[in-house]
Motif scaffolding. Structure first.
Motif, PDB file in Angstrom:
ATOM      1  N   UNK A   1       0.835  -1.199   0.000  1.00 10.73           N
ATOM      2  CA  UNK A   1       0.000   0.000   0.000  1.00 10.73           C
ATOM      3  C   UNK A   1       0.874   1.255   0.000  1.00 10.73           C
ATOM      4  N   UNK A   2       1.927   1.247   0.736  1.00 11.71           N
ATOM      5  CA  UNK A   2       2.826   2.399   0.780  1.00 11.71           C
ATOM      6  C   UNK A   2       3.528   2.623  -0.546  1.00 11.71           C
ATOM      7  N   UNK A   3       3.939   1.553  -1.201  1.00  8.35           N
ATOM      8  CA  UNK A   3       4.613   1.703  -2.487  1.00  8.35           C
ATOM      9  C   UNK A   3       3.631   2.137  -3.570  1.00  8.35           C
ATOM     10  N   UNK A   4       2.397   1.759  -3.501  1.00  9.22           N
ATOM     11  CA  UNK A   4       1.389   2.181  -4.478  1.00  9.22           C
ATOM     12  C   UNK A   4       1.139   3.685  -4.357  1.00  9.22           C
ATOM     13  N   UNK A   5       1.084   4.179  -3.137  1.00  8.27           N
ATOM     14  CA  UNK A   5       0.894   5.616  -2.937  1.00  8.27           C
ATOM     15  C   UNK A   5       2.119   6.376  -3.456  1.00  8.27           C
ATOM     16  N   UNK A   6       3.297   5.847  -3.182  1.00 10.96           N
ATOM     17  CA  UNK A   6       4.524   6.477  -3.658  1.00 10.96           C
ATOM     18  C   UNK A   6       4.547   6.531  -5.182  1.00 10.96           C
ATOM     19  N   UNK A   7       4.172   5.461  -5.856  1.00  8.33           N
ATOM     20  CA  UNK A   7       4.124   5.438  -7.306  1.00  8.33           C
ATOM     21  C   UNK A   7       3.082   6.432  -7.832  1.00  8.33           C
ATOM     22  N   UNK A   8       1.955   6.518  -7.189  1.00  5.84           N
ATOM     23  CA  UNK A   8       0.906   7.452  -7.608  1.00  5.84           C
ATOM     24  C   UNK A   8       1.407   8.900  -7.496  1.00  5.84           C
ATOM     25  N   UNK A   9       2.107   9.209  -6.410  1.00  3.12           N
ATOM     26  CA  UNK A   9       2.649  10.552  -6.231  1.00  3.12           C
ATOM     27  C   UNK A   9       3.706  10.845  -7.288  1.00  3.12           C
ATOM     28  N   UNK A  10       4.578   9.902  -7.574  1.00  7.45           N
ATOM     29  CA  UNK A  10       5.601  10.105  -8.606  1.00  7.45           C
ATOM     30  C   UNK A  10       4.989  10.300  -9.982  1.00  7.45           C
ATOM     31  N   UNK A  11       3.978   9.508 -10.316  1.00  7.41           N
ATOM     32  CA  UNK A  11       3.306   9.652 -11.612  1.00  7.41           C
ATOM     33  C   UNK A  11       2.640  11.026 -11.706  1.00  7.41           C
ATOM     34  N   UNK A  12       1.979  11.475 -10.647  1.00 11.36           N
ATOM     35  CA  UNK A  12       1.338  12.793 -10.640  1.00 11.36           C
ATOM     36  C   UNK A  12       2.383  13.912 -10.788  1.00 11.36           C
ATOM     37  N   UNK A  13       3.531  13.725 -10.130  1.00  7.83           N
ATOM     38  CA  UNK A  13       4.606  14.708 -10.242  1.00  7.83           C
ATOM     39  C   UNK A  13       5.125  14.789 -11.679  1.00  7.83           C
ATOM     40  N   UNK A  14       5.309  13.649 -12.327  1.00  8.14           N
ATOM     41  CA  UNK A  14       5.777  13.630 -13.710  1.00  8.14           C
ATOM     42  C   UNK A  14       4.749  14.270 -14.641  1.00  8.14           C
ATOM     43  N   UNK A  15       3.479  13.989 -14.425  1.00 10.48           N
ATOM     44  CA  UNK A  15       2.423  14.591 -15.248  1.00 10.48           C
ATOM     45  C   UNK A  15       2.412  16.111 -15.046  1.00 10.48           C
ATOM     46  N   UNK A  16       2.601  16.559 -13.816  1.00  7.83           N
ATOM     47  CA  UNK A  16       2.641  17.999 -13.532  1.00  7.83           C
ATOM     48  C   UNK A  16       3.818  18.669 -14.232  1.00  7.83           C
ATOM     49  N   UNK A  17       4.994  18.045 -14.193  1.00  8.01           N
ATOM     50  CA  UNK A  17       6.172  18.612 -14.860  1.00  8.01           C
ATOM     51  C   UNK A  17       5.977  18.680 -16.374  1.00  8.01           C
TER      52      UNK A  17
END
Length: 171
Positions: free
Chosen positions: A9-25
């Motif tokens: 669960x923790x790694x899924x949240x981390x991946x979701x945050x990273x994907x959102x960060x990449x989309x934002x950039x």
């Protein structure tokens, strides 16, 4: 078993945050490039509009000069004399105002070069030589300065005792 689920669960949240960060950039980069293209297009539109203003100013002055020497129709004796044509080798600058261009300035320089300056008849001097018209359009910048947008030149010459436009030159 609970420990592995918590790590997942923790790694899924981390991946979701990273994907959102990449989309934002990526989105920010696209917006920045789009803004640069918009500003470049706006500058090009300003240059084109300024070129049309300069050509219009030259045509206004040129139409007044081409009336030089024509008979007056207001009942007075004499011929029409343009204020733009001098009797000697002079260069004068005039400001032309356009109603829809508040912070833009158009100046037209009329350079009349007389071929035979020793001629004593003023009317013959006024209808001799060549006239070079240079129209320069500038606009006020937000910093208080002026930015040149366009410069257009034209040449007039006398043919059959009438001023005629030879052509435009864009600088």
């Amino acid at each position: 078993m609970k420990r592995k689920t918590a790590q997942r669960n923790g790694s899924a949240i981390l991946w979701a945050v990273l994907v959102m960060l990449m989309i934002s950039l990526i989105s920010a980069g696209i917006i920045l490039v789009d803004r640069m293209y918009f500003m470049r297009e706006q500058e090009e539109n300003n240059r084109l509009q300024a070129k049309f203003y300069a050509e219009s100013a030259i045509e206004l002055v040129q139409s007044d000069i081409c009336k030089e020497g024509t008979a007056l129709t207001d009942g007075t004796d004499g011929t029409y004399t343009s204020m733009y044509v001098s009797a000697g080798n002079t260069a004068e600058t005039f400001t032309i105002s356009f109603p829809d261009a508040a912070n833009w300035t158009c100046t037209v320089t009329v350079n009349h070069s007389v071929v035979n300056d020793s001629e004593s008849d003023v009317n013959k001097k006024r209808l001799s030589g060549e006239i070079y018209l240079t129209a320069k359009v500038t606009r006020n910048t937000s910093g208080g300065g002026e930015k040149e947008l366009s410069e257009v030149c034209a040449k007039l010459a006398v043919k059959n005792n009438i001023w005629q436009l030879i052509g435009f030159y864009h600088l």
